[in-house]
Design an enzyme around this catalytic site. Sequence first.
Site, PDB file in Angstrom:
ATOM      1  N   TYR A  49     -22.640  30.872  73.216  1.00 13.77           N
ATOM      2  CA  TYR A  49     -23.452  30.999  74.423  1.00 13.77           C
ATOM      3  C   TYR A  49     -24.932  30.777  74.071  1.00 13.77           C
ATOM      4  CZ  TYR A  49     -25.732  33.127  78.419  1.00 13.77           C
ATOM      5  OH  TYR A  49     -26.530  33.356  79.502  1.00 13.77           O
TER       6      TYR A  49
ATOM      7  N   ASP B 278     -17.297  37.598  71.210  1.00  7.18           N
ATOM      8  CA  ASP B 278     -17.711  37.521  72.605  1.00  7.18           C
ATOM      9  C   ASP B 278     -16.459  37.153  73.391  1.00  7.18           C
ATOM     10  OD1 ASP B 278     -18.695  36.755  75.098  1.00  7.18           O
ATOM     11  OD2 ASP B 278     -20.598  36.046  74.266  1.00  7.18           O
TER      12      ASP B 278
ATOM     13  N   LYS C  96     -20.113  38.395  84.291  1.00  7.21           N
ATOM     14  CA  LYS C  96     -19.114  37.377  84.584  1.00  7.21           C
ATOM     15  C   LYS C  96     -17.858  38.012  85.211  1.00  7.21           C
ATOM     16  CE  LYS C  96     -22.418  35.124  82.788  1.00  7.21           C
ATOM     17  NZ  LYS C  96     -22.519  34.780  81.376  1.00  7.21           N
TER      18      LYS C  96
HETATM   19  C1  LIG Z   1     -23.431  34.970  80.330  1.00  3.96           C
HETATM   20  C2  LIG Z   1     -22.937  35.111  78.959  1.00  3.96           C
HETATM   21  C3  LIG Z   1     -23.593  35.930  78.022  1.00  3.96           C
HETATM   22  C4  LIG Z   1     -24.880  36.650  78.334  1.00  3.96           C
HETATM   23  O1  LIG Z   1     -24.732  37.624  79.312  1.00  3.96           O
HETATM   24  P1  LIG Z   1     -25.885  38.065  80.330  1.00  3.96           P
HETATM   25  O2  LIG Z   1     -25.175  39.059  81.172  1.00  3.96           O
HETATM   26  O3  LIG Z   1     -26.355  36.853  81.047  1.00  3.96           O
HETATM   27  O4  LIG Z   1     -26.973  38.678  79.518  1.00  3.96           O
HETATM   28  C5  LIG Z   1     -23.048  36.045  76.764  1.00  3.96           C
HETATM   29  N1  LIG Z   1     -21.920  35.365  76.426  1.00  3.96           N
HETATM   30  C6  LIG Z   1     -21.277  34.571  77.283  1.00  3.96           C
HETATM   31  C7  LIG Z   1     -20.052  33.840  76.843  1.00  3.96           C
HETATM   32  C8  LIG Z   1     -21.751  34.411  78.585  1.00  3.96           C
HETATM   33  O5  LIG Z   1     -21.110  33.593  79.431  1.00  3.96           O
END
Ligand SMILES: *Cc1c(COP(=O)(O)O)cnc(C)c1O
Length: 381
Positions: free
Chosen positions: A100, A172, A197
């Site tokens: 990301y 992640d 998300k």
């Molecule tokens: C959006 C996202 C993040 C970061 O999250 P935020 O809530 O925008 O700080 C980290 N990893 C992935 C895979 C993401 O899609």
Amino acid sequence: MKKLGLNTICTHVGEVKDEQFKGAVSPMYLSSSYEFLDVDVKRYPRYFNTPNQEFLSKKIAALEHAEDAIIFGSGMAAISTMFLAFLQKGDHLVVQNTLYGGTVNFIKEELPKYGIEFTFTNGYKVEDFENAIQSNTKLIHIETPSNPLMTITDIKAIAELGKSRNVHTSIDNTFASPVNQNPLDFGIDMVMHSATKYFGGHSDICAGAVASTSEHIERIWNVGKNLGGSLSDMTVWMLERSMKTLGLRVKAQTKNAMKLAKWLNKHPKVSKVYYPGLKSHPEYKLAKSQMKGFGAMLSFELTDDLDSYNFQKHLKLIKSSMSLAGIESTVISPHLTSHALLTQEERDNVGISDQLIRFSVGIESTKDIKEDIEQAIQKVI
Ligand SMILES: *Cc1c(COP(=O)(O)O)cnc(C)c1O
């Protein structure tokens, strides 16, 4: 406690009981000041332990088969706090090359200020991670499926590599969500999410979370209370409400994504589809071995004769929108957004063409989504 089913966890685990009025849902505790005499827990919003924060973290822990969890003000607050809890001056971090964008920026811009070294792997195979390990490596961080090409990293192999080299591992898990993938079951130490998300799921919440053993969560908490990235209780409450339907939403989105990936794969005006659930995906077997479902994110390339920018402008139902994982379908051009800062050559190297469109599949009827894509294609032919 007896092992509960997915939707029972989503609905009930981590409810704050309304003892006073016996209401059906968790009361919202907005107090920023709590009793300190004769209490075991000193509660304070930035200590991540107000009633709503403490209880929602139980839901997230249950979903990720973890002992404990901690909720943050954003996915980036979760990831940065986790990194800084496990890395200090002189330590080294190994990270996957496809990550990301925000995580990449945090690593490149902030870690040098702390004297923390890092290496981005050359690829996402286990050997790539092994080759990057140094004597001072303290953490390996992966992302699978990755953004935007849905590459799959072998979770179990990375967990074993970490254990054999005495290095902690983190993942992640945002793209898969706990509905489709539980990395702790494969031996990974810590799993983080951008709750902005799928956890939120309605494109109206910004939050993050980490789930792990109580020991690791305490270590993260100790850093987190100093950095101060806690989430407001109003949003915590909204997140709990959203997560009641996490299982239902993500399963519906995953089912839609599978149907659409197959359909796009056969479409004469689509030259390539990246989705781990397609047998043509290079890591289909690996994905099948570690995912319960293949997720609701996919990418595709239009044939070279079509203008991918204009195609997106002609979509009527599907929104072209920056974020992902809401119940509504959205698309984005990685070369104009997440990967805009790379040079053309760098993008070519990682396989992100100008024709590539990342597709976050929603819960709409697939018939309507297909019709929308078809009419937009017809407009640019
Ligand atoms: C959006 C996202 C993040 C970061 O999250 P935020 O809530 O925008 O700080 C980290 N990893 C992935 C895979 C993401 O899609």
